[in-house]
Design a protein around this motif. Structure first.
Motif, mmCIF file in Angstrom:
data_model
loop_
_atom_site.group_PDB
_atom_site.id
_atom_site.type_symbol
_atom_site.label_atom_id
_atom_site.label_comp_id
_atom_site.label_asym_id
_atom_site.label_seq_id
_atom_site.Cartn_x
_atom_site.Cartn_y
_atom_site.Cartn_z
ATOM 1 N N ASP A 160 3.389 7.554 2.031
ATOM 2 C CA ASP A 160 3.822 8.445 0.948
ATOM 3 C C ASP A 160 3.730 9.920 1.342
ATOM 4 O OD1 ASP A 160 4.872 8.872 -1.556
ATOM 5 O OD2 ASP A 160 2.940 8.816 -2.593
ATOM 6 N N MET B 140 -2.693 8.465 1.152
ATOM 7 C CA MET B 140 -1.243 8.632 1.026
ATOM 8 C C MET B 140 -0.543 8.279 2.328
ATOM 9 S SD MET B 140 -1.055 11.990 -1.455
ATOM 10 C CE MET B 140 0.610 11.705 -2.060
ATOM 11 N N THR C 109 5.657 12.657 -1.083
ATOM 12 C CA THR C 109 4.939 13.067 -2.292
ATOM 13 C C THR C 109 3.829 14.044 -1.949
ATOM 14 O OG1 THR C 109 5.409 10.918 -3.298
ATOM 15 C CG2 THR C 109 3.663 12.226 -4.296
ATOM 16 N N GLY D 279 5.144 4.106 -0.742
ATOM 17 C CA GLY D 279 5.429 5.507 -0.974
ATOM 18 C C GLY D 279 6.812 5.931 -0.504
#
Length: 422
Positions: free
Chosen positions: A387, A382, A390, A321
């Motif tokens: 990540d 995530m 994002t 990510g």
């Protein structure tokens, strides 16, 4: 003032306390009998050069190198841009020019150095026997390894022809004054930009041990360099006899500026420390625990209060990510707090860029996880994929300031509004 507005005002105060136009003029040395040569490197060096130009009443010449997008227009000093955090040819060429500029000076000359965080990557002069490509490979590996900034810069200075005190050695016998904006835990001048004007207490063997500790794969030429090259200049070396290293802005001063904003708003600040290190998600767990104790027990401080900390966490990259250490900290914090009411947080890099993305950091609200779930985001997945950028981008909670033109490391603030019942 809303919780988000207060947190943003505190972040702005932390940044403003370290702006070069405020801290450079107060620390300028006297004009020398001879020449004044200005050199510099770091994310703040362009703004430092401008502040110097505005305040200096004598002739100036010199060159500073800063990160792409951080250049400030100057009239007498040259400012060039180069890559960060992985060095490029522009940084290598600038470092070579800087080394050449400080050689052949006399004892009547002054070398005024403008040093700030980011200088390690921007002053990319490879040591004997290695190439720019070798340095790029090492930097990339270090950034992914989870090594602390102290460990990373210990390796970097031993692979450099200019860092680890070697700039001071090249400038001898000129008078050297380095004005430093600290971005490292503990304000150790030998670590800021890998200490180009500071005696280096570490050794080639220390650098090799760090590479071994994190099982970093490096080119054979790098290992050979660390096993055979001459050591960096050590404490007591005569080349430092006329060197002054002056700290002009620090993380602690920025935390105190943010604390003053909180007090004015009727919120009690608790400064946890200016040099907190460790894995971002582990540091988040500790911060979440303290915030929960404030909310549930009124310890160590009754709400309304705000926990403030600085320093530089690390990330061991395992996912694919996007994000930096501040958004990683915040995503882990949000998961740990699990929507606890009345708790808000902000974390951001004071240079305006968290990692390699376009944001300084982000904010966390009590409903962060609920809004993310509505948006179809899995917070834990995530985080596992590294990540966080994002995650916060999709729920609209990124902190975007653009380059601030200074750098006193990371800023974290957790606001606890009310005491909750057991």
């Amino acid at each position: 003032m809303t919780p988000a507005e207060l947190l943003k005002a505190m972040f702005k105060a932390a940044v403003d306390a370290a702006l070069p136009q405020l801290c450079v003029p107060a620390h300028l040395p006297r004009r020398p009998k001879g020449r004044t040569v200005i050199i510099g490197a770091g994310k703040a060096s362009g703004a430092m050069a401008k502040a110097l130009e505005d305040a200096w009443d004598g002739p100036l010449e010199g060159l500073v190198v800063t990160r792409y997008g951080y250049r400030v227009p100057t009239t007498r000093l040259e400012v060039v841009e180069a890559a960060h955090p992985v060095p490029d040819a522009a940084g290598r060429d600038a470092a070579k020019r800087i080394l050449k500029m400080v050689q052949g000076l006399s004892a009547d000359d002054l070398v005024l150095c403008l040093i700030s965080g980011g200088g390690s990557a921007l002053l990319a002069a490879p040591a004997k026997g290695i190439t720019l490509e070798d340095k790029q490979a090492v930097n990339k590996a270090l950034l992914k390894s989870g090594a602390t900034i102290t460990e990373m810069n210990t390796v970097r200075k031993h692979l450099s022809a200019i860092k680890g005190g070697r700039l001071a050695k090249a400038a001898y016998p000129a008078h050297v004054v380095a004005l430093m904006i600290s971005d490292v835990p503990g304000d150790d001048p030998s670590i800021i930009a890998s200490g180009p004007t500071v005696p280096d207490p570490s050794t080639n063997a220390d650098a090799l041990a760090i590479i071994d500790k994190y099982q970093i794969k490096v080119p054979d030429s790098v290992l050979n360099c660390l096993r055979t090259n001459e050591e960096t200049p050590k404490p007591g070396d005569p080349c430092f006899a006329k060197v002054e290293n002056v700290m002009i802005a620090t993380p602690q001063a920025s935390l105190e500026a943010a604390a003053a904003v909180a007090r004015k708003a009727g919120v009690t600040p608790v400064i946890l420390g200016d040099s907190i290190e460790g894995e971002a998600r582990d540091v988040a767990l500790v911060h979440a625990g303290i915030a929960r104790q404030c909310a549930m027990r009124g310890q160590p401080q009754e709400p309304p209060c705000v926990l403030i900390s600085g320093g530089e966490t690390t990330i061991t990259l395992k996912g694919k990510g996007k994000g930096g250490r501040n958004t990683e900290f915040l995503l882990a914090l949000a998961i740990a707090l699990a929507g606890m009411p009345g708790i808000y947080a902000l974390a951001g890099d004071t240079d305006g860029i968290d990692g390699s993305e376009d944001n300084a950091g982000a904010l966390v609200f009590p409903d962060t996880l609920a809004r993310a779930e509505t948006a179809g985001l899995n917070a834990k997945a995530m985080l596992a994929d590294n990540d966080p950028y994002t995650f916060f981008k999709k729920i609209g909670d990124l902190l975007e300031t653009g380059p601030t033109l200074t750098n006193v490391n990371d800023f974290r603030a957790i606001l606890i509004e009310n005491r909750l019942s057991d």
